[in-house]
Design an enzyme around this catalytic site. Structure first.
Site, PDB file in Angstrom:
ATOM      1  N   GLU A  67      12.522   8.983   4.617  1.00  0.00           N
ATOM      2  CA  GLU A  67      13.287  10.139   3.738  1.00  0.00           C
ATOM      3  C   GLU A  67      13.569   9.336   2.441  1.00  0.00           C
ATOM      4  O   GLU A  67      13.990   8.417   2.550  1.00  0.00           O
ATOM      5  CB  GLU A  67      14.441  10.789   4.441  1.00  0.00           C
ATOM      6  CG  GLU A  67      15.184  11.961   3.430  1.00  0.00           C
ATOM      7  CD  GLU A  67      16.247  12.498   4.113  1.00  0.00           C
ATOM      8  OE1 GLU A  67      17.142  11.816   4.832  1.00  0.00           O
ATOM      9  OE2 GLU A  67      16.603  13.673   3.796  1.00  0.00           O
ATOM     10  N   LYS A 141      12.654  20.331   2.707  1.00  0.00           N
ATOM     11  CA  LYS A 141      13.910  20.065   3.689  1.00  0.00           C
ATOM     12  C   LYS A 141      14.675  21.652   3.820  1.00  0.00           C
ATOM     13  O   LYS A 141      15.148  22.158   2.841  1.00  0.00           O
ATOM     14  CB  LYS A 141      14.823  19.129   3.378  1.00  0.00           C
ATOM     15  CG  LYS A 141      15.899  18.748   4.228  1.00  0.00           C
ATOM     16  CD  LYS A 141      16.672  17.513   3.867  1.00  0.00           C
ATOM     17  CE  LYS A 141      17.770  16.987   4.983  1.00  0.00           C
ATOM     18  NZ  LYS A 141      18.268  15.626   4.415  1.00  0.00           N
ATOM     19  N   CYS A 182      15.066  14.775   8.140  1.00  0.00           N
ATOM     20  CA  CYS A 182      16.354  14.410   8.604  1.00  0.00           C
ATOM     21  C   CYS A 182      17.292  15.443   9.286  1.00  0.00           C
ATOM     22  O   CYS A 182      17.064  15.802  10.302  1.00  0.00           O
ATOM     23  CB  CYS A 182      16.903  13.535   7.408  1.00  0.00           C
ATOM     24  SG  CYS A 182      18.324  12.606   7.837  1.00  0.00           S
TER      25      CYS A 182
END
Ligand SMILES: NC(=O)CC(=O)C(=O)O
Length: 309
Positions: A67, A141, A182
Site C-alpha cells: 500500500e 480503497k 489494507c
C-alpha cells in the site's frame, strides 16, 4: 431493480457453493515485494522497478507491491504525490512503470497502491496490470482508515481521501483475484463476495501499524483465507522506525486451510512462494463449508450486483 415477485434477498442471494472457475494456471510463483518507501518519489519508483525485475528474474509470474509505495503514508503527502492514473503517461509515472514492466517481463502486477487524483478527489488506488501491459482493473480503497485508539494511533484517511464505491475482482493470467487495500481486510463481507464470485486469490496491499499489526494483521489474513477457502496474499512496506507512520511489515501468503505458507519480519524482502490452485478444490472437498452453509437461515447479499440488475 428487484421485482415485486421476489424479495431483495432472493434476487441478490449469493449461491453458497458457486463452482470454482478453472484457473488458467495450476501452479505459479508469487512475489511479495516488501520495499522501503522514502520521501523521494523518483527513488521509490526506481526502487520498485528494481525489485519487480529481481522478482521476475527469480521466476515470479505475479508480483504484489505494498500500500502507498510511491509516497510516505500521510495525509500531508497524499495530495502532493497523487497521480492522474486515467491520464497515464507523464501524469502517472508510477503506473507507467508498472505497465511497462508487466509487458516487458510477461508478468501480472498487482501494483500495491498509490494516491490517485481524479478531478478534485483523491483515492487510495490499486492498479492491476496484465502481461500485455494493459490496466486490467483499478481498485479504490472502499473502507477508509479512520481510527482512534487512544494513546496508540489516530489516523483519518477521510481528511484527504474519498472512499471507492466498487468491489474489484479481476480475471488475470494467474487466476481470478479479488482486491482489497489494507483496512478493507477488516470487512469480511468483501472477501465473502469475492469468494462467491469465484476468486482463487485475494490480494491486500496493506500498511498496518505498530498497534493493529501485531494484533490483527496475520489473524485477519488467516481468517479471510480459512473462511473462504482460498489464498490470501498481503504486502506491506518495509518498516522505517523514523517515519511519521511506522508500518508493521510481515508480508505474508496464507493458503486455503488458513496456513501461513510464507512470511517475513519487517525489513526489506522479496518473498517468493508457490501457489498451487489444485489445493483449493482439495480443501473444499475435505471441508465442504460452502455446501454446508445454511442458506435457509442466513444469506450473503451482493448489493452491488443487485443494484446493477
Ligand atoms: N492503512 C491502513 O488501512 C491501516 C490499517 O488498516 C491498520 O489497521 O493499521
Amino acid at each position: 431493480m428487484a421485482s415485486s415477485s421476489a424479495s431483495v434477498a432472493e434476487q441478490a442471494r449469493v449461491p453458497p457453493a458457486l463452482p470454482l472457475p478453472t484457473p488458467p494456471v495450476e501452479k505459479f510463483k508469487i512475489a511479495l515485494c516488501q520495499i522501503t518507501v522514502t520521501p523521494d518519489k523518483e527513488r521509490n519508483i526506481a526502487h520498485a522497478r528494481n525489485k519487480i525485475q529481481k522478482a521476475a528474474a527469480k521466476g515470479a509470474k505475479l508480483v504484489l507491491l505494498p500500500e502507498i509505495w510511491n509516497s510516505p503514508y500521510s495525509n500531508d503527502c497524499f495530495p502532493v504525490y497523487a497521480e492522474d492514473i486515467d491520464a497515464g503517461g507523464d501524469a502517472s509515472p508510477s503506473t507507467a512503470m508498472l505497465s511497462q514492466l508487466s509487458r516487458n517481463l510477461n508478468i501480472t502486477i498487482v501494483g500495491g497502491s498509490i494516491p490517485e487524483r481524479s478531478g478534485d478527489q483523491l483515492f487510495n488506488t490499486c492498479c492491476v496490470f496484465g502481461t500485455d501491459g494493459n490496466l486490467k482493473a483499478k481498485h479504490r480503497k472502499i473502507h477508509l482508515f479512520d481510527i482512534d485508539i487512544p494513546g496508540k494511533i489516530t489516523f483519518t484517511e477521510s481528511k484527504t481521501l474519498t472512499a471507492g464505491e466498487t468491489p474489484t475482482i479481476v480475471d488475470t493470467e494467474v487466476g481470478r483475484i479479488g482486491i482489497g487495500i489494507c483496512y478493507d481486510i477488516q470487512f469480511q463481507e468483501l472477501a465473502m463476495i469475492y469468494a462467491a464470485r469465484g476468486a482463487h486469490l485475494l490480494c491486500y496491499p496493506g500498511a498496518f501499524n505498530m498497534t493493529t499489526g501485531p494484533l490483527h494483521w496475520e489473524l485477519l489474513q488467516r481468517a479471510r483465507a480459512v473462511d473462504n477457502q482460498l489464498y490470501v496474499a498481503t504486502c506491506s512496506p518495509a518498516r522505517d522506525a523514523g517515519a511519521g507512520y511506522v508500518a508493521w511489515g510481515h508480508s505474508t501468503l496464507v493458503g486455503p486451510f488458513g496456513e501461513v505458507l510464507a512470511t517475513t519480519e519487517h525489513e526489506e524482502a522479496i518473498i517468493l512462494v508457490e501457489i498451487d490452485y489444485s489445493l483449493l478444490q482439495l480443501r473444499r472437498t475435505s471441508l465442504p463449508l460452502l455446501k454446508q452453509g445454511r442458506g435457509d437461515l442466513y444469506q450473503l447479499v451482493d448489493v452491488k450486483r443487485l443494484n446493477s440488475q
